[in-house]
Design an enzyme around this catalytic site. Sequence first.
Site, PDB file in Angstrom:
ATOM      1  N   ASN A   8       1.213  -1.213   0.156  1.00 42.78           N
ATOM      2  CA  ASN A   8       0.114   0.347   0.020  1.00 42.78           C
ATOM      3  C   ASN A   8       0.555   1.353  -0.119  1.00 42.78           C
ATOM      4  OD1 ASN A   8      -1.867   2.122   0.490  1.00 42.78           O
ATOM      5  ND2 ASN A   8      -2.410   1.349   2.878  1.00 42.78           N
ATOM      6  N   TRP A   9       0.846   1.875  -1.356  1.00 41.16           N
ATOM      7  CA  TRP A   9       1.766   2.897  -1.296  1.00 41.16           C
ATOM      8  C   TRP A   9       1.241   4.307  -0.413  1.00 41.16           C
ATOM      9  CZ3 TRP A   9       3.316   2.786  -7.044  1.00 41.16           C
ATOM     10  CH2 TRP A   9       4.618   2.142  -7.173  1.00 41.16           C
ATOM     11  N   LYS A  10       0.045   4.145  -0.096  1.00 43.62           N
ATOM     12  CA  LYS A  10      -0.380   5.810   0.425  1.00 43.62           C
ATOM     13  C   LYS A  10      -0.167   6.616  -0.569  1.00 43.62           C
ATOM     14  CE  LYS A  10       0.355   3.506   4.505  1.00 43.62           C
ATOM     15  NZ  LYS A  10      -0.073   3.534   6.609  1.00 43.62           N
ATOM     16  N   HIS A  95      -9.358   1.280   5.341  1.00 39.44           N
ATOM     17  CA  HIS A  95      -8.424   1.364   6.111  1.00 39.44           C
ATOM     18  C   HIS A  95      -8.485   2.451   7.183  1.00 39.44           C
ATOM     19  CE1 HIS A  95      -4.279   2.336   6.383  1.00 39.44           C
ATOM     20  NE2 HIS A  95      -3.117   1.624   6.318  1.00 39.44           N
ATOM     21  N   GLU A  97      -6.738   4.621   8.032  1.00 35.45           N
ATOM     22  CA  GLU A  97      -6.508   6.206   8.206  1.00 35.45           C
ATOM     23  C   GLU A  97      -7.432   6.504   7.406  1.00 35.45           C
ATOM     24  OE1 GLU A  97      -2.684   5.370   6.154  1.00 35.45           O
ATOM     25  OE2 GLU A  97      -1.431   5.179   7.610  1.00 35.45           O
ATOM     26  N   GLU A 162      -5.177  -5.091  10.709  1.00 34.43           N
ATOM     27  CA  GLU A 162      -3.763  -3.572  11.244  1.00 34.43           C
ATOM     28  C   GLU A 162      -4.548  -2.918  12.297  1.00 34.43           C
ATOM     29  OE1 GLU A 162      -2.210  -2.869   7.113  1.00 34.43           O
ATOM     30  OE2 GLU A 162      -3.889  -1.205   7.060  1.00 34.43           O
ATOM     31  N   GLY A 168       2.846   2.086  10.501  1.00 36.00           N
ATOM     32  CA  GLY A 168       3.919   3.006  10.405  1.00 36.00           C
ATOM     33  C   GLY A 168       4.200   3.541  11.980  1.00 36.00           C
ATOM     34  N   SER A 200       3.888  -2.386  10.499  1.00 35.75           N
ATOM     35  CA  SER A 200       5.327  -1.768  10.425  1.00 35.75           C
ATOM     36  C   SER A 200       5.594  -3.634  10.098  1.00 35.75           C
ATOM     37  CB  SER A 200       5.538  -2.354  12.058  1.00 35.75           C
ATOM     38  OG  SER A 200       5.106  -0.531  11.769  1.00 35.75           O
ATOM     39  N   GLY A 221       3.001  -1.043   4.490  1.00 37.55           N
ATOM     40  CA  GLY A 221       2.918   0.590   4.055  1.00 37.55           C
ATOM     41  C   GLY A 221       4.328   0.824   3.773  1.00 37.55           C
ATOM     42  N   GLY A 222       5.347   1.198   4.744  1.00 32.76           N
ATOM     43  CA  GLY A 222       6.422   1.416   4.701  1.00 32.76           C
ATOM     44  C   GLY A 222       6.855   1.158   4.112  1.00 32.76           C
TER      45      GLY A 222
HETATM   46  P1  PGA Z   1       2.970   0.194   7.490  1.00 30.00           P
HETATM   47  O1  PGA Z   1       1.302   0.307   7.067  1.00 30.00           O
HETATM   48  O2  PGA Z   1       3.385  -0.934   7.068  1.00 30.00           O
HETATM   49  O3  PGA Z   1       3.698   1.697   7.311  1.00 30.00           O
HETATM   50  O4  PGA Z   1       2.878   0.035   9.415  1.00 30.00           O
HETATM   51  C1  PGA Z   1       0.242  -0.314   7.274  1.00 30.00           C
HETATM   52  C2  PGA Z   1      -0.765  -0.121   6.214  1.00 30.00           C
HETATM   53  O5  PGA Z   1      -1.137   0.921   6.710  1.00 30.00           O
HETATM   54  O6  PGA Z   1      -1.161  -0.545   5.561  1.00 30.00           O
END
Ligand code: PGA
Length: 237
Positions: A8-10, A95, A97, A162, A168, A200, A221-222
Site C-alpha cells: 500500500n503506497w498510500k 483502511h 487512515e 491491522e 507506521g 510495520s 505500507g512503508g
Molecule cells: P505500515 O502500514 O506497514 O507502514 O505500518 C501498513 C498499512 O497501513 O497498510
Amino acid sequence: MRPLIAGNWKMHGDMSWVDKPGAFAELLPAAEREHLDVLICPPSLFIAPMAASCHEGNILLGAQNCHDAESGAHTGEVSAEMVKSAGADYVIVGHSERRAGGETNADVAAKAIAAAKQGVTPIICVGESLDIRKADEAEAVVSAQIKASVPEGLTDYVLAYEPIWAIGTGMTATAEDIKAMHAMIRDIVGPNVRILYGGSVKPANAKEILGTDNVNGALIGGASLEMESLAAIARAA
Ligand code: PGA
C-alpha cells in the site's frame, strides 16, 4: 492457502514510480514466486500507467479506495468501475487512515459491494486502537467491525487485520496476539478468505509473521515503497 503480499503506497511517489513494478520483477522474477500473489496498490493516478508493466511482471494491481456510488456528483472521488477500467483488480476499503476521517463500517460495506459488482476484489480492513487493546477489548471490537463491514453473502474478498497502533509505528503485535486474533477472524470469515496482517511488516519480521497460523499474507505500507524490501518480504512468504 496462496499467500498475498500486498503493498500500500498510500500518498507517496510521483509518476516515475510507475517503473517500480518492472524493477520488482527483475529483483524477484515471476518464476520464483509462483506460489504467491504480489499486489501493489499505488495512488489511483498511477494505476493506468502501471497496468501493462504489472501484467507483464505478473504483479496484481489495486486501488486504495473507491466510492460506493456507481457515478455521480462526487468531486474528487473514484468509482469501482474506474478502478477496474484503469486496470486494477483489487481495492483496499476501510483502511484505518480513512476510518479516522469518518468512514464507518456501513460505508466500508457499501464500498465492498460496489467493488464486487465490478469484479474488483475488496480488501476489507479492520483493527483496534491501542486504548481498546489495553482495555482487553480488541477481539470484541474487531469481531464487531468484521460483522458490520463485510457485506452479507460476499465470498470473494480479503480481510486485513491491522492494529492501528502498529501502523507506521515500528511496533508489531506479538506472534501470540496475531495468532489469537487471526484464529478468531478465521472463525468468522470461514476457511476460504485470505486473512492479511498489517502494521510495520518489514523484511526483518516478515518470516515470523507470515509463518503464524491463519496469516495468509501481509498488507505493507512503508516497507512496500522500496522494491528491495517488498521483494525481501515476498521471499519470506
Ligand atoms: P505500515 O502500514 O506497514 O507502514 O505500518 C501498513 C498499512 O497501513 O497498510
